[in-house]
Design a protein around this motif. Sequence first.
Motif, mmCIF file in Angstrom:
data_model
loop_
_atom_site.group_PDB
_atom_site.id
_atom_site.type_symbol
_atom_site.label_atom_id
_atom_site.label_comp_id
_atom_site.label_asym_id
_atom_site.label_seq_id
_atom_site.Cartn_x
_atom_site.Cartn_y
_atom_site.Cartn_z
ATOM 1 N N ILE A 96 0.697 -1.082 -0.206
ATOM 2 C CA ILE A 96 0.067 -0.386 -0.364
ATOM 3 C C ILE A 96 0.950 1.162 0.297
ATOM 4 O O ILE A 96 -0.042 1.750 -0.521
ATOM 5 C CB ILE A 96 -0.977 0.151 1.206
ATOM 6 C CG1 ILE A 96 -0.049 -0.375 2.545
ATOM 7 C CG2 ILE A 96 -1.558 -1.082 1.006
ATOM 8 C CD1 ILE A 96 -1.391 -0.297 3.210
ATOM 9 N N ILE A 97 1.767 0.985 0.055
ATOM 10 C CA ILE A 97 2.906 2.503 -0.160
ATOM 11 C C ILE A 97 4.170 2.044 -1.195
ATOM 12 O O ILE A 97 4.790 1.029 -1.563
ATOM 13 C CB ILE A 97 4.507 2.128 1.284
ATOM 14 C CG1 ILE A 97 3.456 2.211 2.463
ATOM 15 C CG2 ILE A 97 5.388 3.506 0.904
ATOM 16 C CD1 ILE A 97 3.309 3.565 2.695
ATOM 17 N N ALA A 98 3.655 3.122 -2.266
ATOM 18 C CA ALA A 98 4.532 2.856 -3.509
ATOM 19 C C ALA A 98 6.393 2.825 -3.168
ATOM 20 O O ALA A 98 6.895 3.971 -2.686
ATOM 21 C CB ALA A 98 3.872 3.695 -4.135
ATOM 22 N N LYS A 99 6.894 2.213 -4.078
ATOM 23 C CA LYS A 99 8.494 2.357 -4.618
ATOM 24 C C LYS A 99 8.647 3.211 -4.369
ATOM 25 O O LYS A 99 9.768 3.898 -4.464
ATOM 26 C CB LYS A 99 8.837 1.233 -5.642
ATOM 27 C CG LYS A 99 10.039 0.871 -5.722
ATOM 28 C CD LYS A 99 10.361 -0.100 -6.669
ATOM 29 C CE LYS A 99 11.634 -0.102 -6.663
ATOM 30 N NZ LYS A 99 11.710 -1.817 -7.791
ATOM 31 N N GLU A 100 8.262 3.934 -4.800
ATOM 32 C CA GLU A 100 8.600 5.394 -5.681
ATOM 33 C C GLU A 100 8.448 6.641 -4.414
ATOM 34 O O GLU A 100 8.994 7.504 -3.961
ATOM 35 C CB GLU A 100 7.799 6.452 -6.504
ATOM 36 C CG GLU A 100 8.265 5.710 -7.482
ATOM 37 C CD GLU A 100 9.671 5.668 -8.282
ATOM 38 O OE1 GLU A 100 10.346 6.942 -7.876
ATOM 39 O OE2 GLU A 100 9.863 5.173 -9.076
ATOM 40 N N GLU A 101 7.076 6.116 -3.333
ATOM 41 C CA GLU A 101 7.431 7.146 -2.206
ATOM 42 C C GLU A 101 7.592 6.478 -0.938
ATOM 43 O O GLU A 101 9.149 7.240 -0.665
ATOM 44 C CB GLU A 101 5.708 6.703 -1.820
ATOM 45 C CG GLU A 101 5.622 7.405 -0.974
ATOM 46 C CD GLU A 101 4.380 7.095 -0.264
ATOM 47 O OE1 GLU A 101 3.708 7.775 0.713
ATOM 48 O OE2 GLU A 101 3.206 5.915 -0.579
ATOM 49 N N TYR A 102 8.621 5.207 -1.334
ATOM 50 C CA TYR A 102 9.697 4.934 -0.130
ATOM 51 C C TYR A 102 11.235 5.192 -0.261
ATOM 52 O O TYR A 102 11.680 5.390 0.268
ATOM 53 C CB TYR A 102 9.946 2.916 -0.179
ATOM 54 C CG TYR A 102 10.646 2.666 1.015
ATOM 55 C CD1 TYR A 102 10.156 3.001 2.444
ATOM 56 C CD2 TYR A 102 11.750 2.139 0.503
ATOM 57 C CE1 TYR A 102 11.210 1.819 3.258
ATOM 58 C CE2 TYR A 102 12.824 1.604 1.202
ATOM 59 C CZ TYR A 102 12.292 1.736 2.099
ATOM 60 O OH TYR A 102 13.724 1.214 3.479
ATOM 61 N N ARG A 103 11.063 4.905 -1.855
ATOM 62 C CA ARG A 103 12.372 5.623 -1.871
ATOM 63 C C ARG A 103 12.504 6.896 -1.960
ATOM 64 O O ARG A 103 14.093 7.290 -1.506
ATOM 65 C CB ARG A 103 12.632 5.998 -3.699
ATOM 66 C CG ARG A 103 14.221 6.313 -4.642
ATOM 67 C CD ARG A 103 14.302 6.217 -6.606
ATOM 68 N NE ARG A 103 12.936 4.651 -6.861
ATOM 69 C CZ ARG A 103 13.410 4.764 -7.656
ATOM 70 N NH1 ARG A 103 14.480 4.735 -8.622
ATOM 71 N NH2 ARG A 103 11.823 3.883 -8.288
ATOM 72 N N LYS A 104 12.133 8.175 -1.937
ATOM 73 C CA LYS A 104 12.041 9.218 -2.374
ATOM 74 C C LYS A 104 12.299 9.668 -0.005
ATOM 75 O O LYS A 104 13.054 10.711 -0.051
ATOM 76 C CB LYS A 104 10.801 9.894 -2.261
ATOM 77 C CG LYS A 104 10.586 11.304 -2.103
ATOM 78 C CD LYS A 104 9.492 12.129 -2.348
ATOM 79 C CE LYS A 104 10.061 13.768 -2.661
ATOM 80 N NZ LYS A 104 8.119 14.420 -2.792
ATOM 81 N N ALA A 105 11.557 8.651 0.105
ATOM 82 C CA ALA A 105 11.558 8.720 1.763
ATOM 83 C C ALA A 105 12.695 8.198 2.237
ATOM 84 O O ALA A 105 13.919 9.329 3.085
ATOM 85 C CB ALA A 105 10.239 8.821 2.937
ATOM 86 N N PHE A 106 13.406 7.399 1.618
ATOM 87 C CA PHE A 106 14.579 7.070 2.101
ATOM 88 C C PHE A 106 15.740 7.359 1.149
ATOM 89 O O PHE A 106 16.713 8.164 2.326
ATOM 90 C CB PHE A 106 14.789 5.277 1.076
ATOM 91 C CG PHE A 106 15.811 4.699 1.478
ATOM 92 C CD1 PHE A 106 16.917 3.527 2.619
ATOM 93 C CD2 PHE A 106 17.081 4.524 0.604
ATOM 94 C CE1 PHE A 106 17.679 3.347 2.593
ATOM 95 C CE2 PHE A 106 18.449 4.394 0.519
ATOM 96 C CZ PHE A 106 18.522 3.551 1.650
ATOM 97 N N MET A 107 15.817 8.235 0.172
ATOM 98 C CA MET A 107 16.981 9.368 -0.410
ATOM 99 C C MET A 107 17.178 10.272 0.982
ATOM 100 O O MET A 107 17.750 10.596 1.126
ATOM 101 C CB MET A 107 16.563 9.034 -1.837
ATOM 102 C CG MET A 107 16.810 8.416 -2.695
ATOM 103 S SD MET A 107 18.614 7.124 -2.693
ATOM 104 C CE MET A 107 19.697 8.580 -2.895
ATOM 105 N N ASN A 108 15.323 10.454 1.138
ATOM 106 C CA ASN A 108 15.579 12.101 1.833
ATOM 107 C C ASN A 108 16.225 11.814 3.133
ATOM 108 O O ASN A 108 17.078 12.670 3.440
ATOM 109 C CB ASN A 108 14.455 12.721 1.882
ATOM 110 C CG ASN A 108 13.562 13.391 0.722
ATOM 111 O OD1 ASN A 108 14.945 13.749 -0.167
ATOM 112 N ND2 ASN A 108 12.562 13.294 0.458
ATOM 113 N N ASN A 109 16.141 11.439 3.756
ATOM 114 C CA ASN A 109 17.017 10.105 4.812
ATOM 115 C C ASN A 109 17.885 10.205 4.828
ATOM 116 O O ASN A 109 18.599 10.621 5.991
ATOM 117 C CB ASN A 109 15.705 9.538 5.322
ATOM 118 C CG ASN A 109 16.285 8.874 6.711
ATOM 119 O OD1 ASN A 109 16.446 9.797 7.859
ATOM 120 N ND2 ASN A 109 16.871 7.507 7.171
#
Length: 119
Positions: free
Chosen positions: A67-80
């Motif tokens: 229910i979390i898109a790969k792009e959404e996770y990638r963005k959060a991961f990269m920002n972190n």
Amino acid sequence: MQKLTNKEEEVMHILWKLEKAFVKDVLAEVTDDKPHYNTYSTIIRNLEDKGYVAHNAFGNTHQYYPIIAKEEYRKAFMNNAIENYFGNSYKSMVSFFAREEKISADELREILNMIENKE
């Protein structure tokens, strides 16, 4: 968004690829040492508790889907990662990859062209 363990990330990549899967389908995609079915079942339930996946019930069996898109996770991961490892500086991140020879001068020029032609 809660941080995922390496195994949880591995399972999420499988679920993003398959889109919907039973635990046995996830296990079939694992290429390393295959842990016990219950181990992966627990990992997937933890992902559900963290809000990354949901399920459809078919009797005693559950089919899971992200229910979390790969792009959404990638963005959060990269920002972190950029915040924690590069002082929130994209310049520091790019220079790190240049020093490590992970990005070439041609690739940097290509990125500059993309930025300049964005208008």
